[in-house]
Write an enzyme that holds these catalytic residues in place. Structure first.
Site, PDB file in Angstrom:
ATOM      1  CE  LYS A   1      -4.017  -1.463  -0.463  1.00 56.83           C
ATOM      2  NZ  LYS A   1      -4.372  -2.803   0.064  1.00 56.83           N
TER       3      LYS A   1
ATOM      4  CE  LYS B   1      -6.302 -10.582  -4.565  1.00 57.08           C
ATOM      5  NZ  LYS B   1      -6.125  -9.416  -3.692  1.00 57.08           N
TER       6      LYS B   1
ATOM      7  CE  LYS C   1     -13.313  -4.451  -4.877  1.00 56.13           C
ATOM      8  NZ  LYS C   1     -12.994  -6.103  -4.633  1.00 56.13           N
TER       9      LYS C   1
HETATM   10  P1  ADP Z   1      -9.592  -6.910  -4.323  1.00 54.69           P
HETATM   11  O1  ADP Z   1      -8.188  -7.633  -4.187  1.00 54.69           O
HETATM   12  O2  ADP Z   1     -10.353  -6.987  -5.614  1.00 54.69           O
HETATM   13  O3  ADP Z   1      -9.667  -5.644  -3.994  1.00 54.69           O
HETATM   14  P2  ADP Z   1     -10.625  -7.834  -1.798  1.00 54.69           P
HETATM   15  O4  ADP Z   1      -9.325  -7.372  -1.223  1.00 54.69           O
HETATM   16  O5  ADP Z   1     -11.649  -6.852  -1.507  1.00 54.69           O
HETATM   17  O6  ADP Z   1     -10.373  -7.921  -3.574  1.00 54.69           O
HETATM   18  O7  ADP Z   1     -11.193  -9.234  -1.249  1.00 54.69           O
HETATM   19  C1  ADP Z   1     -12.123  -9.747  -0.724  1.00 54.69           C
HETATM   20  C2  ADP Z   1     -12.016 -11.273  -0.437  1.00 54.69           C
HETATM   21  O8  ADP Z   1     -11.861 -12.069  -1.711  1.00 54.69           O
HETATM   22  C3  ADP Z   1     -10.704 -11.991   0.306  1.00 54.69           C
HETATM   23  O9  ADP Z   1     -11.157 -12.936   0.981  1.00 54.69           O
HETATM   24  C4  ADP Z   1      -9.774 -12.190  -0.631  1.00 54.69           C
HETATM   25  O10 ADP Z   1      -8.935 -13.088  -0.353  1.00 54.69           O
HETATM   26  C5  ADP Z   1     -10.580 -12.570  -1.888  1.00 54.69           C
HETATM   27  N1  ADP Z   1      -9.819 -12.456  -3.248  1.00 54.69           N
HETATM   28  C6  ADP Z   1      -9.692 -11.237  -3.855  1.00 54.69           C
HETATM   29  N2  ADP Z   1      -9.381 -11.468  -5.110  1.00 54.69           N
HETATM   30  C7  ADP Z   1      -9.032 -12.777  -5.061  1.00 54.69           C
HETATM   31  C8  ADP Z   1      -8.656 -13.588  -6.100  1.00 54.69           C
HETATM   32  N3  ADP Z   1      -8.022 -13.338  -7.218  1.00 54.69           N
HETATM   33  N4  ADP Z   1      -8.733 -14.845  -5.791  1.00 54.69           N
HETATM   34  C9  ADP Z   1      -9.155 -15.686  -4.872  1.00 54.69           C
HETATM   35  N5  ADP Z   1      -9.523 -14.842  -3.592  1.00 54.69           N
HETATM   36  C10 ADP Z   1      -9.529 -13.560  -3.890  1.00 54.69           C
END
Ligand code: ADP
Ligand code: TRP
Length: 331
Positions: A111, A194, A197
């Site tokens: 971050k 990964k 978003k």
């Molecule tokens: P992003 O990375 O898109 O901002 P979040 O951090 O809000 O998503 O993630 C919310 C949940 O979804 C968490 O439990 C995270 O581990 C899971 N998650 C996010 N992206 C993935 C991914 N590409 N594959 C598996 N799990 C994911």
């Protein structure tokens, strides 16, 4: 009965990574356990501080949760900021969290790199807030994707430190959990490992994407010239398309394209067109439900109110007991 807690930050719509990494687990667990699933809106302020986005994004995640099949009669579905007891526990945990250990967390370092102009204290203490979310209900299991493993390790450190410091066996040690499988990571359409978003909107396929959007994104998904020799290992971007296919398509479809790849006969245009149709079939039920629920504010309000009441009940009990353990006494 095991206690399960998980949350997702409201920073936009939910994508296939969120679904396969987190949501799908919630769904499988909700009927057999004592489940709490929440929307981490305090957390979202660390990266998305603008009031304009906040409520809309909370609503979107709530709608996505329910559209995906989260059953508010079975699980407690709530919004983090409706439970201020979490903030109190966060404050107390921060007193026993060390700046050194927080600075070493990979997500914090990332971050700093990503938003150098806004290295706020909330980013540094993200793991203590997340620990508070989990232990506020004294949870055992936390269904999340692979990227959250280190945060869970931190939570266990805080739990053990608390139990040791106050000579109690109060908080159980929670573990990251994927229903009977390895933790999952769904890759992106842009060649990254990964789907995220926060990293790249265009790497994501959202549960509520229109059919046209899905076709368009897959057309643009990164591939290459194709293999030149049989049975070559797949480059990352190609591996990604195969992995998304593994998640949403049938085994036969996956094997068909895998054989074509191994024989050097693959045409990525065909593969991506097939994958687009399979993603559309997979997301059809979500799309319809999302539209229906978005219009039903009354129902959403009711779900949030009932969830908040139930979550506050469990959270107040924990905070009351923690206050006693720490030694706060009223006159
Ligand atoms: P992003 O990375 O898109 O901002 P979040 O951090 O809000 O998503 O993630 C919310 C949940 O979804 C968490 O439990 C995270 O581990 C899971 N998650 C996010 N992206 C993935 C991914 N590409 N594959 C598996 N799990 C994911
Ligand atoms: N850190 C998680 C993410 O980025 C969201 C989250 C906040 C969470 N608090 C939690 C997940 C508690 C599980 C349990 O996705």
């Amino acid at each position: 009965m095991e206690i399960v807690v998980s949350g997702i930050r409201p920073t936009g719509d939910l994508h296939l990574g969120n679904y396969f990494g987190a949501l799908r687990n919630f769904l499988k667990m909700q009927h057999e356990n004592n489940c709490y699933f929440f929307i981490a809106d305090y957390h979202s302020l660390t990266t998305h501080p603008t009031p304009e986005d906040l409520h809309g994004n909370v609503k979107r995640v709530l709608v996505n949760y329910l559209a995906a099949g989260l059953d508010p009669e079975a699980a407690c579905v709530y919004i983090q900021s409706d439970v201020p007891q979490i903030a109190e526990l966060y404050l107390l945990l921060n007193m026993n969290a060390y700046v050194g250990e927080l600075e070493r967390v990979a997500s914090f370092k990332e971050k700093i790199r990503r938003q150098p102009d806004n290295v706020n204290a909330g980013l540094l203490t993200y793991p203590t807030l997340m620990a508070a979310d989990i232990i506020i209900h004294r949870a055992h299991k936390v269904p999340v994707g692979k990227d959250q493993e280190q945060h869970l390790e931190m939570t266990r450190n805080f739990v053990n430190r608390f139990n040791r410091m106050y000579k109690v066996d109060y908080f159980p040690e929670p573990t990251a959990y994927n229903f009977g499988e390895e933790l999952i990571k769904i890759p992106g359409l842009d060649g990254s490992t990964k789907m995220s978003k926060s990293d790249n909107e265009n790497s994501c396929l959202y549960l509520g994407d229109s059919q046209e959007a899905i076709r368009k994104k897959l057309k643009r998904a990164v591939t290459d010239q194709g293999p030149t020799e049989p049975n070559q290992p797949k480059p990352q971007a190609i591996e990604n398309i195969f992995n998304i296919m593994k998640a949403v398509s049938s085994v036969d479809t996956y094997n068909h394209f895998s054989d074509l790849y191994n024989n050097c006969q693959i045409r990525y245009g065909d593969m991506k067109a097939q994958l687009a149709e399979d993603v559309i079939i997979f997301t059809n039920p979500f799309r319809e439900k999302i539209a229906e629920l978005t219009a039903d504010t009354e129902y959403l309000r009711k779900v949030a109110r009932i969830g908040a009441e139930k979550a506050r009940e469990s959270a107040s009990k924990t905070v009351k007991e923690v206050r006693e353990i720490i030694g706060f006494k009223s006159f």
